[in-house]
Design a protein around this motif. Structure first.
Motif, PDB file in Angstrom:
ATOM      1  N   TRP A  23      61.624 -27.187 -21.933  1.00 58.37           N
ATOM      2  CA  TRP A  23      60.171 -27.221 -22.141  1.00 58.37           C
ATOM      3  C   TRP A  23      59.429 -27.172 -20.809  1.00 58.37           C
ATOM      4  O   TRP A  23      58.381 -26.519 -20.709  1.00 58.37           O
ATOM      5  N   TRP A  25      60.444 -25.647 -18.042  1.00 54.99           N
ATOM      6  CA  TRP A  25      60.515 -24.263 -17.564  1.00 54.99           C
ATOM      7  C   TRP A  25      59.551 -23.371 -18.342  1.00 54.99           C
ATOM      8  O   TRP A  25      58.891 -22.511 -17.750  1.00 54.99           O
ATOM      9  N   LEU A  26      59.453 -23.563 -19.656  1.00 51.69           N
ATOM     10  CA  LEU A  26      58.511 -22.747 -20.433  1.00 51.69           C
ATOM     11  C   LEU A  26      57.076 -22.985 -19.975  1.00 51.69           C
ATOM     12  O   LEU A  26      56.294 -22.027 -19.867  1.00 51.69           O
ATOM     13  N   LYS A  29      56.182 -20.914 -17.296  1.00 53.25           N
ATOM     14  CA  LYS A  29      56.316 -19.477 -17.637  1.00 53.25           C
ATOM     15  C   LYS A  29      57.593 -18.888 -17.046  1.00 53.25           C
ATOM     16  O   LYS A  29      57.619 -17.799 -16.500  1.00 53.25           O
ATOM     17  N   PHE A  31      61.542 -18.500 -18.392  1.00 54.97           N
ATOM     18  CA  PHE A  31      62.477 -18.642 -19.498  1.00 54.97           C
ATOM     19  C   PHE A  31      63.880 -18.836 -18.933  1.00 54.97           C
ATOM     20  O   PHE A  31      64.457 -17.924 -18.349  1.00 54.97           O
ATOM     21  N   TYR A 124      55.060 -15.945 -23.614  1.00 54.16           N
ATOM     22  CA  TYR A 124      54.713 -17.358 -23.570  1.00 54.16           C
ATOM     23  C   TYR A 124      53.382 -17.559 -24.279  1.00 54.16           C
ATOM     24  O   TYR A 124      52.441 -16.796 -24.070  1.00 54.16           O
ATOM     25  N   THR A 132      54.010 -25.156 -24.170  1.00 56.90           N
ATOM     26  CA  THR A 132      54.104 -23.701 -24.147  1.00 56.90           C
ATOM     27  C   THR A 132      55.267 -23.346 -25.048  1.00 56.90           C
ATOM     28  O   THR A 132      56.360 -23.902 -24.913  1.00 56.90           O
ATOM     29  N   LEU A 134      57.725 -20.307 -26.966  1.00 56.28           N
ATOM     30  CA  LEU A 134      58.281 -18.980 -26.800  1.00 56.28           C
ATOM     31  C   LEU A 134      58.028 -18.217 -28.092  1.00 56.28           C
ATOM     32  O   LEU A 134      58.341 -18.702 -29.180  1.00 56.28           O
TER      33      LEU A 134
END
Length: 148
Positions: A23, A25-26, A29, A31, A124, A132, A134
């Motif tokens: 989460w 890393w998301l 932005k 992946f 995103y 954020t 996916l």
């Protein structure tokens, strides 16, 4: 509207020790998925050990975000009142180029145009300042292909 529901109709995830980096890393932005240093395979969802070889730990490595539709459902009647006007929409199981499968909403594609193997790319979606998600969209090269 409930505070734990976002623009895509998702409930805010419970971040635990294993999933928190995903989460984070998301939100940045970026992946990334867990990668096993023992057998060299990516995995999802995050685990404390590799489901393929049993090796503990792993590293978070960037993935391409490209994949293909493996399976999907078309939501004709949303269980959430705030999203009923979005229906029909597609929730897809995407097999990533790196191997793992992940679920996300397929954006910008008519449900009638969805087929197994349809190339998609991750995007995103900021639902609020905390989450954020996916989602996926049809890869540009597949837009002009005729339906099969």
């Amino acid at each position: 509207m409930r505070k734990d529901i976002d623009v895509l109709g998702a409930v805010h995830p419970e971040e635990d020790f294993d999933s928190k980096p995903f989460w984070d890393w998301l939100r940045a932005k970026d992946f990334r998925l867990q990668y096993c240093d023992g057998c060299g395979k990516f995995r999802f969802p995050p685990y404390p050990s590799c489901p393929h070889c049993g090796e503990l730990g792993g590293t978070w490595k960037p993935v391409s975000g490209r994949g293909a539709i493996y399976s999907w459902i078309v939501v004709h009647r949303s269980p959430l009142r705030d999203y009923q006007e979005d229906a029909p929409y597609v929730i897809a199981l995407v097999e990533l180029e790196e191997g793992p499968r992940i679920v996300g909403r397929l954006m910008g594609t008519d449900p009638e145009d969805v087929r197994a193997g349809l190339p998609v790319v991750a995007q995103y979606v900021d639902t609020d300042e905390k989450v954020t998600l996916l989602a996926f969209q049809r890869e540009a090269s597949s837009v002009n292909q005729t339906r099969q």
